[in-house]
Scaffold this motif. Structure first.
Motif, PDB file in Angstrom:
ATOM      1  N   ASP A 157     -47.674 125.929  17.050  1.00  0.00           N
ATOM      2  CA  ASP A 157     -46.841 127.120  16.926  1.00  0.00           C
ATOM      3  C   ASP A 157     -47.440 128.193  17.824  1.00  0.00           C
ATOM      4  O   ASP A 157     -48.570 128.630  17.630  1.00  0.00           O
TER       5      ASP A 157
ATOM      6  N   TYR B 270     -43.600 124.905  19.644  1.00  0.00           N
ATOM      7  CA  TYR B 270     -42.456 125.774  19.372  1.00  0.00           C
ATOM      8  C   TYR B 270     -42.963 127.203  19.240  1.00  0.00           C
ATOM      9  O   TYR B 270     -44.173 127.455  19.172  1.00  0.00           O
ATOM     10  N   CYS B 271     -42.031 128.150  19.195  1.00  0.00           N
ATOM     11  CA  CYS B 271     -42.384 129.568  19.027  1.00  0.00           C
ATOM     12  C   CYS B 271     -41.260 130.204  18.228  1.00  0.00           C
ATOM     13  O   CYS B 271     -40.765 129.624  17.274  1.00  0.00           O
TER      14      CYS B 271
ATOM     15  N   GLY C  80     -38.202 129.440  21.666  1.00  0.00           N
ATOM     16  CA  GLY C  80     -38.359 128.530  22.792  1.00  0.00           C
ATOM     17  C   GLY C  80     -38.792 129.175  24.088  1.00  0.00           C
ATOM     18  O   GLY C  80     -38.796 128.515  25.127  1.00  0.00           O
TER      19      GLY C  80
ATOM     20  N   ALA D 214     -43.266 129.451  23.860  1.00  0.00           N
ATOM     21  CA  ALA D 214     -43.781 128.082  23.743  1.00  0.00           C
ATOM     22  C   ALA D 214     -43.733 127.353  25.076  1.00  0.00           C
ATOM     23  O   ALA D 214     -44.480 126.389  25.282  1.00  0.00           O
TER      24      ALA D 214
ATOM     25  N   SER E 287     -36.753 126.235  18.211  1.00  0.00           N
ATOM     26  CA  SER E 287     -37.936 126.841  17.611  1.00  0.00           C
ATOM     27  C   SER E 287     -37.651 127.457  16.237  1.00  0.00           C
ATOM     28  O   SER E 287     -36.738 127.044  15.539  1.00  0.00           O
TER      29      SER E 287
END
Length: 285
Positions: free
Chosen positions: A178, A241-242, A245, A248, A268
């Motif tokens: 993450d 992921y973030c 998107g 990340a 994400s």
């Protein structure tokens, strides 16, 4: 010998020498931040020589797509039209840069590379590194000749770079990273999305930790140590992921520079958290 790092990042010195020699290069300005997503005015005030402005929200995102998070990926048709408008050409290297944590440039690198465009690299250190080296900026808008690049239209984003679906984040990788700030990962704050927390089983690696104080990618030894500390080792299959998107993509780029082929979950957290039946974890783990 070209290293994995050199495949993903380009230094100010390399770019300066290429421009000075007259060798062709496409330069894209992808300034974007959560606080100020529209970077066009900053671009007009000063940009690298020959740089074309690219709007992350309007050209590297398709907001017509529902259910795929805050920054859905653009279609192949739209991306090809945009890339040709930016002057991206076959056989000509493309350099992307930004002025905030390599987020905008990493998104452009990921989208173009995933769509089959060769030779895209991120300017290491971004705009700040360029000006710190004493290089000048141009103002106003640069309009290039139309490009001729082709991108993948069928099964877009399932070719040159790997993607994950929501389901695959739980079962399709050995390690899920993450890339958001620690306080968002822990669920203490959530400034953008309606639900706070993280995908169960994920490990926090903020994308900014991949960068030095100057905004350049960490030196190889420090980068390897950081990744090892987060469990990236021994051929593990890694996903990232973030929030939506974007940041990340820098994690994918940093991992690629370290020789690790990581997959991106484009939707994400903004996609994950939009489904009330999906589990949410909080805290350090």
């Amino acid at each position: 010998m070209v290293s994995a790092r050199d495949d993903v990042f380009v230094t100010v010195r390399e770019l300066r020498e290429r421009i000075a020699s007259g060798d062709p290069v496409v330069v894209l300005d992808v300034r974007w931040s959560l606080a100020k997503p529209d970077g066009e005015q900053a671009y007009l005030a000063g940009h690298l020589p020959g740089a074309v402005y690219v709007s992350l929200d309007d050209e590297l995102t398709d907001h017509r797509v529902a259910g795929r998070g805050r920054h859905p990926l653009p279609s192949g048709t739209d991306l090809q039209a945009a890339a040709r408008r930016w002057g991206v050409r076959k056989g000509v290297p493309t350099v992307v840069y930004d002025d905030w944590n390599r987020a905008g440039s990493a998104r452009a690198w990921w989208v173009l590379t995933a769509a089959g465009v060769d030779g895209v690299r991120i300017l290491d250190g971004g705009l700040a590194a360029w000006t710190a080296a004493g290089e000048g900026l141009h103002s106003g808008r640069f309009t290039p000749e139309s490009g001729d690049v082709d991108v993948v239209h069928d099964d877009l984003y399932h070719g040159a770079l790997r993607t994950l679906t929501a389901e695959q984040t739980q079962s399709g990788v050995d390690l899920l990273l993450d890339a958001r700030a620690p306080e968002r990962f822990r669920g203490e704050v959530e400034p953008v999305d309606p639900v706070a927390g993280h995908i169960p089983g994920a490990v926090n690696l903020p994308s900014t930790q991949l960068l030095s104080a100057e905004g350049t990618l960490l030196p190889d030894a420090r980068l390897r140590a950081l990744l090892a500390d987060r469990g990236v080792a021994g051929g593990a299959d890694v996903g990232t992921y973030c929030g939506s998107g974007v940041t990340a993509a820098l994690a994918v780029a940093g991992l690629a520079a370290a020789g690790v082929d990581a997959a991106l979950y484009p939707g994400s957290w903004s996609e994950w958290a939009s489904h009330p039946d999906r589990p949410v974890a909080k805290g350090e783990h």
